[in-house]
Design an enzyme around this catalytic site. Structure first.
Site, mmCIF file in Angstrom:
data_model
loop_
_atom_site.group_PDB
_atom_site.id
_atom_site.type_symbol
_atom_site.label_atom_id
_atom_site.label_comp_id
_atom_site.label_asym_id
_atom_site.label_seq_id
_atom_site.Cartn_x
_atom_site.Cartn_y
_atom_site.Cartn_z
ATOM 1 N N CYS A 87 0.860 -1.176 0.000
ATOM 2 C CA CYS A 87 0.000 0.000 0.000
ATOM 3 C C CYS A 87 0.897 1.226 0.000
ATOM 4 O O CYS A 87 1.441 1.601 1.042
ATOM 5 C CB CYS A 87 -0.932 -0.005 1.207
ATOM 6 N N GLY A 88 1.044 1.855 -1.154
ATOM 7 C CA GLY A 88 1.919 3.013 -1.263
ATOM 8 C C GLY A 88 1.402 4.215 -0.505
ATOM 9 O O GLY A 88 2.147 4.883 0.221
ATOM 10 N N ASP B 116 -9.829 3.355 -5.191
ATOM 11 C CA ASP B 116 -8.869 4.259 -4.572
ATOM 12 C C ASP B 116 -9.208 5.699 -4.901
ATOM 13 O O ASP B 116 -9.377 6.052 -6.069
ATOM 14 C CB ASP B 116 -7.463 3.912 -5.063
ATOM 15 N N GLY C 11 -0.658 4.413 -4.733
ATOM 16 C CA GLY C 11 0.796 4.433 -4.660
ATOM 17 C C GLY C 11 1.472 3.240 -5.300
ATOM 18 O O GLY C 11 2.313 3.382 -6.195
#
Length: 359
Positions: free
Chosen positions: A118-119, A280, A285
């Site tokens: 998960c960026g 998102d 990311g």
């Protein structure tokens, strides 16, 4: 779906905490709810590594998007479900790192279960680590926060000016392309998907091939298309990762549209549909890292060039390729992060809704 009461009794999770404290951030509009398991109110998560702890959280009979019930997973449910959360909520449990090379580890979660990368969450964790003093940072300059995640070790470089965070740069695990132009039948027609791994597996599809655009008005159709594409690619060999089942299978579908290039490189807008229909709000990311790997292979992203990556709400991440090797390309993604609140969530034993409901 409603949960009447918390479940108990899974190995290592003997008690459901009566109060769950969180610190919340958003990165380019996507929420991230942080729970520090070292605070004393949370049960320890068994495992010698973050990947093992993620497998524990999922459970031996569960899957990433349908984990086994446990007291720990009831905390996730409590925080992502209404009335305390919502269908777009994202967050993570801060856990011990794999070794002394990282500051801490994290188990990423969303409304349906757990993810291996998960960026935007890593960016939020970097800001949180500096804000709470866990990692020292200068008033002017930058500090590196090293985080162990289920897919490997990642870094958040927190940029500071005048005593406040002005941006965070996420450097993930190497991103690599695994399949190109995979035909996928959807209710909107036949499309071609490119598959890349960047801590999680992503399939990228041009929205023009679906007859759509990336806009809030088109979100219902985009989400349906993303779910269809994810299901169609479930058994495709390009979704397999050498690291095993935990890292395999399509996590997100990136539906993107081309915009006019900037003087610095490509410009795209996307919405990433992941898990069981969640989307998102940020440009995603880790998904941006996957797009960078694909653009680099296409020769569209040269040395010193950036991808300007927009989200469905108009927020922006900037991505670049910093190096390449046998395992893939190393990427960096930069965006803004802001704290949105601190919370103490409670469960009243007489509340018939228990850990909440999902609509």
């Amino acid at each position: 779906m409603t949960d009447a009461a918390p479940a108990h009794g899974a190995p290592g999770f003997d008690a459901f905490p009566t109060t769950v404290r969180t610190t919340d951030y958003h990165a380019a509009g996507e929420p991230f709810r942080i729970v520090d398991t070292a605070s004393g109110a949370m049960p320890a998560v068994p495992g010698d590594t973050v990947a093992e702890r993620c497998a524990t959280a999922i459970g031996p009979t569960g899957s990433a998007t349908s984990p086994r019930r446990s007291a720990l997973d009831d905390v996730r449910r409590l925080l992502v479900r209404e009335p305390r959360g919502h269908a777009g909520m994202y967050g993570g449990f801060v856990v011990p790192p794999d070794d002394d090379g990282a500051h801490f580890g994290v188990l990423f979660w969303h409304k349906d279960g757990y993810s291996t990368a998960c960026g935007h969450g890593t960016m939020a964790l970097g800001a949180w680590a500096v804000d709470c003093g866990r990692v020292p940072a200068p008033d002017d300059g930058s500090a590196q926060v090293r985080v162990d995640v289920p897919s490997g070790r990642v870094t958040a470089t927190v940029h500071r000016s005048g005593g406040r965070t002005t941006g965070v740069t996420f450097r993930g695990v190497p991103a690599r392309v695994s399949a190109r132009k995979v035909p996928v039948a959807t209710t909107l027609g036949l499309v071609e998907a490119d598959i890349a791994h960047a801590g999680a597996c992503y399939a990228a599809v041009a929205v023009r091939d679906l007859g759509l655009e990336v806009s809030p008005a088109a979100l219902p159709a985009l989400v349906r298309a993303g779910q269809e594409i994810r299901a169609a690619l479930a058994t495709h060999p390009g979704t397999w990762h050498p690291g095993g089942p935990l890292l395999s299978g399509v996590y997100g579908v990136i539906l993107y549209e081309e915009l006019p290039d900037t003087p610095f490189g490509p410009h795209q807008r996307n919405v990433t549909v992941f898990a069981d229909g969640q989307f998102d709000r940020s440009p995603c990311g880790s998904g941006t890292a996957a797009r960078l790997a694909l653009l680099a292979e296409d020769g569209r992203l040269g040395e010193g060039e950036d991808l300007l990556h927009e989200s469905v709400i108009g927020t922006v991440f900037t991505g670049r390729v910093v190096s390449g090797g046998a395992e893939g390309v190393v990427t960096e993604v930069t965006g803004t992060v802001y704290r949105t609140g601190e919370h103490a969530f409670l469960v009243d034993p007489l509340d018939a809704l228990g850990t909440g409901f999902a609509l």
